[in-house]
Enzyme design. Sequence first.
Site, PDB file in Angstrom:
ATOM      1  N   ARG A  46       0.900  -1.234  -0.194  1.00  0.00           N
ATOM      2  CA  ARG A  46       0.289   0.072  -0.153  1.00  0.00           C
ATOM      3  C   ARG A  46       0.940   1.585  -0.592  1.00  0.00           C
ATOM      4  NH1 ARG A  46      -2.767  -3.213   3.805  1.00  0.00           N
ATOM      5  NH2 ARG A  46      -4.319  -4.314   2.826  1.00  0.00           N
ATOM      6  N   LYS A  70       2.717  12.069 -10.032  1.00  0.00           N
ATOM      7  CA  LYS A  70       1.248  10.722 -10.606  1.00  0.00           C
ATOM      8  C   LYS A  70       2.087   9.906 -10.905  1.00  0.00           C
ATOM      9  CE  LYS A  70      -2.340  14.525 -13.325  1.00  0.00           C
ATOM     10  NZ  LYS A  70      -2.498  14.978 -13.941  1.00  0.00           N
ATOM     11  N   GLU A  92       7.497  20.433 -23.674  1.00  0.00           N
ATOM     12  CA  GLU A  92       6.860  20.220 -22.470  1.00  0.00           C
ATOM     13  C   GLU A  92       7.701  21.436 -21.282  1.00  0.00           C
ATOM     14  OE1 GLU A  92       4.301  18.479 -20.895  1.00  0.00           O
ATOM     15  OE2 GLU A  92       4.586  16.402 -22.159  1.00  0.00           O
ATOM     16  N   LYS A 105       6.146  23.958 -11.867  1.00  0.00           N
ATOM     17  CA  LYS A 105       5.680  22.648 -11.671  1.00  0.00           C
ATOM     18  C   LYS A 105       5.736  22.506  -9.768  1.00  0.00           C
ATOM     19  CE  LYS A 105       4.607  17.925 -12.423  1.00  0.00           C
ATOM     20  NZ  LYS A 105       3.854  16.741 -13.393  1.00  0.00           N
ATOM     21  N   GLU A 121      -5.286  17.929  -8.850  1.00  0.00           N
ATOM     22  CA  GLU A 121      -5.990  17.718  -9.446  1.00  0.00           C
ATOM     23  C   GLU A 121      -7.037  18.304  -9.659  1.00  0.00           C
ATOM     24  OE1 GLU A 121      -4.292  16.788 -12.850  1.00  0.00           O
ATOM     25  OE2 GLU A 121      -5.958  16.999 -14.215  1.00  0.00           O
ATOM     26  N   ARG A 175      -3.788  22.347 -10.872  1.00  0.00           N
ATOM     27  CA  ARG A 175      -3.101  21.771 -11.919  1.00  0.00           C
ATOM     28  C   ARG A 175      -3.555  21.379 -13.136  1.00  0.00           C
ATOM     29  NH1 ARG A 175       0.039  16.412  -9.046  1.00  0.00           N
ATOM     30  NH2 ARG A 175       0.727  16.143 -10.486  1.00  0.00           N
ATOM     31  N   ASN A 179      -2.262  20.268 -18.244  1.00  0.00           N
ATOM     32  CA  ASN A 179      -2.684  19.357 -19.513  1.00  0.00           C
ATOM     33  C   ASN A 179      -2.609  20.232 -20.656  1.00  0.00           C
ATOM     34  OD1 ASN A 179      -2.275  16.756 -18.151  1.00  0.00           O
ATOM     35  ND2 ASN A 179      -4.207  17.569 -16.737  1.00  0.00           N
ATOM     36  N   HIS A 208      -3.232  18.611 -23.934  1.00  0.00           N
ATOM     37  CA  HIS A 208      -2.808  17.008 -23.849  1.00  0.00           C
ATOM     38  C   HIS A 208      -3.895  16.069 -23.885  1.00  0.00           C
ATOM     39  CE1 HIS A 208       0.710  18.156 -21.572  1.00  0.00           C
ATOM     40  NE2 HIS A 208       0.600  16.714 -21.047  1.00  0.00           N
ATOM     41  N   HIS A 214      -2.455  13.007 -26.308  1.00  0.00           N
ATOM     42  CA  HIS A 214      -2.950  11.390 -25.378  1.00  0.00           C
ATOM     43  C   HIS A 214      -3.855  10.829 -26.741  1.00  0.00           C
ATOM     44  CE1 HIS A 214      -2.789  12.689 -21.067  1.00  0.00           C
ATOM     45  NE2 HIS A 214      -1.336  12.370 -22.227  1.00  0.00           N
ATOM     46  N   HIS A 253       5.641  11.211 -27.325  1.00  0.00           N
ATOM     47  CA  HIS A 253       5.189  12.442 -26.012  1.00  0.00           C
ATOM     48  C   HIS A 253       5.019  13.682 -26.783  1.00  0.00           C
ATOM     49  CE1 HIS A 253       1.906  12.623 -22.917  1.00  0.00           C
ATOM     50  NE2 HIS A 253       3.123  13.931 -22.298  1.00  0.00           N
TER      51      HIS A 253
HETATM   52  N1  LIG Z   1       3.375  11.817 -14.237  1.00  0.00           N
HETATM   53  C1  LIG Z   1       3.821  12.213 -14.796  1.00  0.00           C
HETATM   54  O1  LIG Z   1       3.279  14.073 -14.853  1.00  0.00           O
HETATM   55  C2  LIG Z   1       3.857  12.634 -17.012  1.00  0.00           C
HETATM   56  C3  LIG Z   1       3.868  13.570 -17.374  1.00  0.00           C
HETATM   57  C4  LIG Z   1       4.631  13.450 -18.600  1.00  0.00           C
HETATM   58  C5  LIG Z   1       4.693  12.967 -19.331  1.00  0.00           C
HETATM   59  N2  LIG Z   1       4.399  11.406 -18.561  1.00  0.00           N
HETATM   60  C6  LIG Z   1       4.822   9.927 -19.348  1.00  0.00           C
HETATM   61  O2  LIG Z   1       6.030   9.852 -19.672  1.00  0.00           O
HETATM   62  C7  LIG Z   1       6.511   9.402 -20.633  1.00  0.00           C
HETATM   63  C8  LIG Z   1       7.231   9.744 -21.750  1.00  0.00           C
HETATM   64  O3  LIG Z   1       8.951   9.833 -20.959  1.00  0.00           O
HETATM   65  P1  LIG Z   1       9.846   9.974 -21.437  1.00  0.00           P
HETATM   66  O4  LIG Z   1      10.188  10.837 -22.804  1.00  0.00           O
HETATM   67  O5  LIG Z   1      11.206  10.092 -20.739  1.00  0.00           O
HETATM   68  O6  LIG Z   1      10.215   8.888 -22.396  1.00  0.00           O
HETATM   69  P2  LIG Z   1      11.091   7.606 -22.330  1.00  0.00           P
HETATM   70  O7  LIG Z   1      11.431   6.926 -20.683  1.00  0.00           O
HETATM   71  O8  LIG Z   1      10.335   6.935 -22.953  1.00  0.00           O
HETATM   72  O9  LIG Z   1      12.725   7.779 -22.941  1.00  0.00           O
HETATM   73  C9  LIG Z   1      12.239   8.018 -24.118  1.00  0.00           C
HETATM   74  C10 LIG Z   1      13.673   7.151 -24.617  1.00  0.00           C
HETATM   75  O10 LIG Z   1      14.975   7.894 -24.138  1.00  0.00           O
HETATM   76  C11 LIG Z   1      15.933   7.256 -23.224  1.00  0.00           C
HETATM   77  N3  LIG Z   1      16.527   7.252 -22.728  1.00  0.00           N
HETATM   78  C12 LIG Z   1      16.191   7.695 -21.153  1.00  0.00           C
HETATM   79  N4  LIG Z   1      17.603   8.826 -20.905  1.00  0.00           N
HETATM   80  C13 LIG Z   1      18.409   8.607 -21.477  1.00  0.00           C
HETATM   81  C14 LIG Z   1      19.672   8.934 -21.284  1.00  0.00           C
HETATM   82  N5  LIG Z   1      19.980   9.346 -20.126  1.00  0.00           N
HETATM   83  N6  LIG Z   1      20.764   8.932 -22.447  1.00  0.00           N
HETATM   84  C15 LIG Z   1      20.061   8.181 -23.675  1.00  0.00           C
HETATM   85  N7  LIG Z   1      18.835   8.017 -23.753  1.00  0.00           N
HETATM   86  C16 LIG Z   1      17.752   7.905 -22.625  1.00  0.00           C
HETATM   87  C17 LIG Z   1      15.404   5.898 -22.976  1.00  0.00           C
HETATM   88  O11 LIG Z   1      15.238   4.446 -22.466  1.00  0.00           O
HETATM   89  C18 LIG Z   1      14.140   5.701 -23.969  1.00  0.00           C
HETATM   90  O12 LIG Z   1      14.291   5.063 -25.151  1.00  0.00           O
HETATM   91  C19 LIG Z   1       5.465   8.307 -20.790  1.00  0.00           C
HETATM   92  O13 LIG Z   1       4.342   7.492 -20.553  1.00  0.00           O
HETATM   93  C20 LIG Z   1       4.506  10.245 -20.508  1.00  0.00           C
HETATM   94  O14 LIG Z   1       3.146   9.483 -20.351  1.00  0.00           O
HETATM   95  C21 LIG Z   1       3.641  11.221 -17.333  1.00  0.00           C
END
Ligand SMILES: NC(=O)c1ccc[n+]([C@@H]2O[C@H](COP(=O)([O-])OP(=O)(O)OC[C@H]3O[C@@H](n4cnc5c(N)ncnc54)[C@H](O)[C@@H]3O)[C@@H](O)[C@H]2O)c1
Length: 368
Positions: free
Chosen positions: A122, A144, A186, A228, A238, A242, A246, A249, A253, A266
């Site tokens: 939990r 999140k 972003e 943020k 949210e 908050r 989005n 978004h 999405h 993304h």
């Molecule tokens: N929780 C939230 O508030 C929130 C907000 C925005 C996005 N997200 C989520 O985040 C995800 C996207 O995240 P992302 O864009 O980081 O994608 P990701 O985690 O897939 O990373 C992108 C690519 O970069 C590579 N990588 C990461 N760090 C690296 C580094 N330092 N050097 C070389 N390669 C590296 C990864 O292996 C991957 O291939 C989505 O699932 C999205 O829904 C969540």
Amino acid sequence: MNEALRIDVELGPRRYPIWIGAGLLGQPARWRSAIGGRHVLVVSNDVVAALYLDRVVAGLDAGLVVATLVVPDGEAHKTLATSARVFAALAEMKASRDATIIALGGGVIGDMAGFAAACWMRGIAFVQIPTTLLAMVDSSVGGKTAVDLPQGKNLVGAFHQPRAVIVDTDTLATLPERELRAGLAEVVKYGALGDARFFAWLEAHADALLQRDPEALTHAIETSCRSKAGIVARDETEQGERALLNFGHTFGHALETAGGYGALLHGEAIAIGMLLAARLSARLGRAPTADAQRLHALLTRFGLPSALPPGSDAQRLLDLMRLDKKNVSGRLRLILWRGIGQAEIVPDVDEAAVLTMLAEQRGPRAGG
Ligand SMILES: NC(=O)c1ccc[n+]([C@@H]2O[C@H](COP(=O)([O-])OP(=O)(O)OC[C@H]3O[C@@H](n4cnc5c(N)ncnc54)[C@H](O)[C@@H]3O)[C@@H](O)[C@H]2O)c1
């Protein structure tokens, strides 16, 4: 130790620091207090683990019981099945309630491992070590966590705040160019939604950011995280403000789902989504067209896409937007803007106007 910046996310007893600096992976002394008990599971993917896992593990002190779990790279693995692997690894190391998960990677690892941390017994402590620009400025902050279902992104999740966020800006050196640009989308979002001065700063420093100038990147990360952290502290779950985060978004999405996860990154989907939101705002007479054009110019300068992918179906996109979590009682609720720096929640957007605007955008046209 190198210089590091600290920004606190002010959530009362759950307040936590975001550390930003060069070389922080090798300086766990700065964030050691975020680790509660003896058990630590470091979760990463095969790409990031090959680059940085050893450095993180080597920095953890000998008194800890440390295990690692390396999962395959990619959004396709942000699933319940991968979370189940985290649970199995925790069970294997006999992790108790005071165990800590360290999520080392981009938003995919942070969201998935954070979700696992929210569920194990939990809820246990977790530390975010974001290694993409997108994760540094957005997904690692705010608690999140989620995994995807075939039916939609992030459908299963929880609010679960990390104990610390460690942004080692050195890790950006290995980030692929396309991922850096996606992260910049972003960053632009923070200017677009609430900070016109920052937007202008981004326009003035676009080249430095693309050249990975450390000072410019650190400023962009710091400003984004401050923005943020402030919003999350005022509206953790949210209920209001908050939702502004989005901006772009709901459109984004829908584009990600329509294209199958992985076709657009993304951040790329969010870039197109922000432009659609800006154009819809202009069409509805809520905002100047010139501001949509400025947004288009900045995103294009960052090499981000601005047109709907070829073959996009306006009606299908609208149907997907109707599934968005932000909608209330079947009404389309979107984040639109009054112009740069002035996003707002619009609770009952006219679907016909969205459809017309989407239909107009199809094809590789450019311009605001
Ligand atoms: N929780 C939230 O508030 C929130 C907000 C925005 C996005 N997200 C989520 O985040 C995800 C996207 O995240 P992302 O864009 O980081 O994608 P990701 O985690 O897939 O990373 C992108 C690519 O970069 C590579 N990588 C990461 N760090 C690296 C580094 N330092 N050097 C070389 N390669 C590296 C990864 O292996 C991957 O291939 C989505 O699932 C999205 O829904 C969540």
